[in-house]
Write an enzyme that holds these catalytic residues in place. Sequence first.
Site, PDB file in Angstrom:
ATOM      1  N   CYS A  58       0.881  -1.206  -0.075  1.00 26.33           N
ATOM      2  CA  CYS A  58      -0.118  -0.052  -0.047  1.00 26.33           C
ATOM      3  C   CYS A  58       0.737   1.272  -0.006  1.00 26.33           C
ATOM      4  O   CYS A  58       0.339   2.203  -0.291  1.00 26.33           O
ATOM      5  CB  CYS A  58      -1.021   0.061   1.206  1.00 26.33           C
ATOM      6  SG  CYS A  58      -1.899  -1.456   1.432  1.00 26.33           S
ATOM      7  N   HIS A  72      -4.065   6.837   1.066  1.00 22.27           N
ATOM      8  CA  HIS A  72      -4.399   5.530   0.583  1.00 22.27           C
ATOM      9  C   HIS A  72      -5.669   5.222   0.761  1.00 22.27           C
ATOM     10  O   HIS A  72      -6.179   5.184   1.879  1.00 22.27           O
ATOM     11  CB  HIS A  72      -3.044   4.740   1.066  1.00 22.27           C
ATOM     12  CG  HIS A  72      -3.683   3.464   0.988  1.00 22.27           C
ATOM     13  ND1 HIS A  72      -3.860   2.529  -0.115  1.00 22.27           N
ATOM     14  CD2 HIS A  72      -3.844   2.085   1.725  1.00 22.27           C
ATOM     15  CE1 HIS A  72      -4.270   1.529  -0.192  1.00 22.27           C
ATOM     16  NE2 HIS A  72      -3.899   1.089   1.196  1.00 22.27           N
ATOM     17  N   ASN A 112     -10.046  -0.961  -2.347  1.00 16.53           N
ATOM     18  CA  ASN A 112      -8.456  -0.749  -2.132  1.00 16.53           C
ATOM     19  C   ASN A 112      -7.519  -1.243  -3.191  1.00 16.53           C
ATOM     20  O   ASN A 112      -7.676  -2.344  -3.437  1.00 16.53           O
ATOM     21  CB  ASN A 112      -8.541  -1.372  -1.038  1.00 16.53           C
ATOM     22  CG  ASN A 112      -6.829  -1.226  -0.169  1.00 16.53           C
ATOM     23  OD1 ASN A 112      -6.201  -1.026  -0.946  1.00 16.53           O
ATOM     24  ND2 ASN A 112      -6.807  -1.293   0.769  1.00 16.53           N
TER      25      ASN A 112
HETATM   26  O1  UT7 Z   1      -4.589  -1.226   2.392  1.00  9.66           O
HETATM   27  C1  UT7 Z   1      -4.097  -2.613   3.106  1.00  9.66           C
HETATM   28  C2  UT7 Z   1      -4.622  -2.027   4.650  1.00  9.66           C
HETATM   29  N1  UT7 Z   1      -5.829  -2.695   4.812  1.00  9.66           N
HETATM   30  C3  UT7 Z   1      -6.757  -2.152   5.828  1.00  9.66           C
HETATM   31  O2  UT7 Z   1      -6.341  -1.173   6.208  1.00  9.66           O
HETATM   32  C4  UT7 Z   1      -7.707  -3.110   6.276  1.00  9.66           C
HETATM   33  C5  UT7 Z   1      -8.127  -2.381   7.666  1.00  9.66           C
HETATM   34  N2  UT7 Z   1      -9.050  -3.281   8.355  1.00  9.66           N
HETATM   35  C6  UT7 Z   1     -10.408  -3.072   8.181  1.00  9.66           C
HETATM   36  O3  UT7 Z   1     -10.485  -2.326   6.998  1.00  9.66           O
HETATM   37  C7  UT7 Z   1     -11.417  -3.963   8.733  1.00  9.66           C
HETATM   38  O4  UT7 Z   1     -10.695  -4.678   9.978  1.00  9.66           O
HETATM   39  C8  UT7 Z   1     -12.119  -4.990   7.973  1.00  9.66           C
HETATM   40  C9  UT7 Z   1     -13.154  -4.289   6.940  1.00  9.66           C
HETATM   41  C10 UT7 Z   1     -11.072  -5.805   7.121  1.00  9.66           C
HETATM   42  C11 UT7 Z   1     -12.912  -5.973   8.895  1.00  9.66           C
HETATM   43  O5  UT7 Z   1     -13.850  -5.022   9.759  1.00  9.66           O
HETATM   44  P1  UT7 Z   1     -14.065  -5.305  11.440  1.00  9.66           P
HETATM   45  O6  UT7 Z   1     -14.818  -4.213  11.687  1.00  9.66           O
HETATM   46  O7  UT7 Z   1     -12.692  -5.024  11.812  1.00  9.66           O
HETATM   47  O8  UT7 Z   1     -14.674  -6.583  11.490  1.00  9.66           O
HETATM   48  P2  UT7 Z   1     -14.069  -7.853  12.170  1.00  9.66           P
HETATM   49  O9  UT7 Z   1     -12.629  -8.374  11.531  1.00  9.66           O
HETATM   50  O10 UT7 Z   1     -13.925  -7.605  13.629  1.00  9.66           O
HETATM   51  O11 UT7 Z   1     -15.121  -8.957  11.842  1.00  9.66           O
HETATM   52  C12 UT7 Z   1     -16.298  -8.482  12.299  1.00  9.66           C
HETATM   53  C13 UT7 Z   1     -17.212  -9.780  12.117  1.00  9.66           C
HETATM   54  C14 UT7 Z   1     -16.659 -10.896  12.344  1.00  9.66           C
HETATM   55  O12 UT7 Z   1     -17.895 -12.083  12.524  1.00  9.66           O
HETATM   56  P3  UT7 Z   1     -18.031 -12.411  13.991  1.00  9.66           P
HETATM   57  O13 UT7 Z   1     -16.743 -13.235  14.468  1.00  9.66           O
HETATM   58  O14 UT7 Z   1     -18.309 -11.194  15.010  1.00  9.66           O
HETATM   59  O15 UT7 Z   1     -19.398 -13.318  13.797  1.00  9.66           O
HETATM   60  C15 UT7 Z   1     -16.254 -11.505  11.003  1.00  9.66           C
HETATM   61  O16 UT7 Z   1     -16.430 -12.834  10.489  1.00  9.66           O
HETATM   62  O17 UT7 Z   1     -17.757  -9.473  10.545  1.00  9.66           O
HETATM   63  C16 UT7 Z   1     -17.395 -10.726   9.911  1.00  9.66           C
HETATM   64  N3  UT7 Z   1     -16.977 -10.411   8.602  1.00  9.66           N
HETATM   65  C17 UT7 Z   1     -17.742 -10.547   7.472  1.00  9.66           C
HETATM   66  N4  UT7 Z   1     -19.219 -10.333   7.588  1.00  9.66           N
HETATM   67  C18 UT7 Z   1     -19.513 -10.027   6.329  1.00  9.66           C
HETATM   68  C19 UT7 Z   1     -15.888 -10.369   8.281  1.00  9.66           C
HETATM   69  N5  UT7 Z   1     -15.590 -10.072   6.818  1.00  9.66           N
HETATM   70  C20 UT7 Z   1     -17.087 -10.355   6.398  1.00  9.66           C
HETATM   71  C21 UT7 Z   1     -17.774  -9.743   5.388  1.00  9.66           C
HETATM   72  N6  UT7 Z   1     -19.042  -9.992   5.274  1.00  9.66           N
HETATM   73  N7  UT7 Z   1     -17.018  -9.624   4.171  1.00  9.66           N
END
Ligand code: UT7
Length: 351
Positions: free
Chosen positions: A115, A278, A308
């Site tokens: 990134c 970014h 992204n």
């Molecule tokens: O450029 C590279 C740098 N990358 C980034 O900057 C990414 C930074 N991180 C993020 O953007 C966020 O952490 C994500 C968008 C990847 C994830 O969002 P989050 O609010 O941190 O969600 P989480 O990982 O804590 O997951 C929450 C819930 C989980 O379910 P449970 O365990 O609460 O039942 C995940 O399994 O959301 C679930 N989940 C999804 N649900 C529906 C994870 N991905 C998805 C999905 N659709 N695509």
Amino acid sequence: MRTKIAGIGHYVPDNVITNDYLAQYMDTSDEWIQERTGIKERRYATKHKESTTSMGAEAARIAMKNAGIKAEDIDFIIFATLSPDYYFPGCGVLLQRELGITSSEAGALDIRNQCSGFVYGLSVADQFIKTGMYKNILLVGAEMHSMGLDFSDEGRSVTVIFGDGAGAVVLQPTEKEDQGVLTTCLHSDGTHAEELAMINPGSHGGYHLGTEKYGYPDPDTPGGVFITQKMVDDNLLAPNMTGQLVFKTAVVKFPEVINEALQKTGLSKADIDIFVPHQANLRISQFVQRTLGLPDEKVVNNIQKYGNTTAASIPIALSEAWHDGRIKDGDLVCLAAFGSGFTWGSALIRW
Ligand code: UT7
């Protein structure tokens, strides 16, 4: 002598991929993706017809036309990507061939800083220009993520975020006072290298994380094994990300590295005319915007349309903002990135 952006261009494939389309393949929803990331849709390149290099070439042609130069004027190529056409050689030489730069006078360098790739590339180019070594550097950031994503439920938290595209700039020396790249700040910390990574295929041979997980043969077997059956069977050939760790670190490092650039140049947050972060996640950009106290009209966000696009995200957003007339001569433009490595960086440019 300073480095100015003499030409800029971007390319995104025609193929629009909506959140609902992804929900046909994995357990996700438009609501979840928009709420957590701000992304409404992204673009995917057409398999067999496009590649990271070909998209980079499209963006480069626009940037060169915009700068009023021809491909043969380019004396150095810098190509930033994490999704190269080949494991080696890198996309730099493939782009050189695609653009018909046949002169061996030109050099090509590949940047692997994910990134932060564009900001790192800009900093490298800036040093070459300032020392007088090159006069026309083509810097490209391009990604074809769609080829390497996991479209099963397991991959959903990574797959929904990423999209394909390319951006390019032509960099030239300027002797005008107060124009061009004022500073760049680059940082990295490998402590969490595996928390946002595509580990396989690779030559690690189990060195970092143990051989058993990857199904490597015993060490006395001659030759290496780049890719094992276990990697295929256990779905170990896709990117992985510990999203919350990345998110929490990003919202600290973005403001930190921007403040560092401002301090180095004696400027303040209020001097920033356009901030191009970014495009990692709209929530991250909004958090950073609030921290800097910038109004909406000073911040460029296009992750809603393109997702992204890693190394391509800053040059695409910068190019779109410039072509839309949002960036004017004399504006102070701030770029900042954070991502896999972890690596992060910033740049201040007087347009
Ligand atoms: O450029 C590279 C740098 N990358 C980034 O900057 C990414 C930074 N991180 C993020 O953007 C966020 O952490 C994500 C968008 C990847 C994830 O969002 P989050 O609010 O941190 O969600 P989480 O990982 O804590 O997951 C929450 C819930 C989980 O379910 P449970 O365990 O609460 O039942 C995940 O399994 O959301 C679930 N989940 C999804 N649900 C529906 C994870 N991905 C998805 C999905 N659709 N695509």
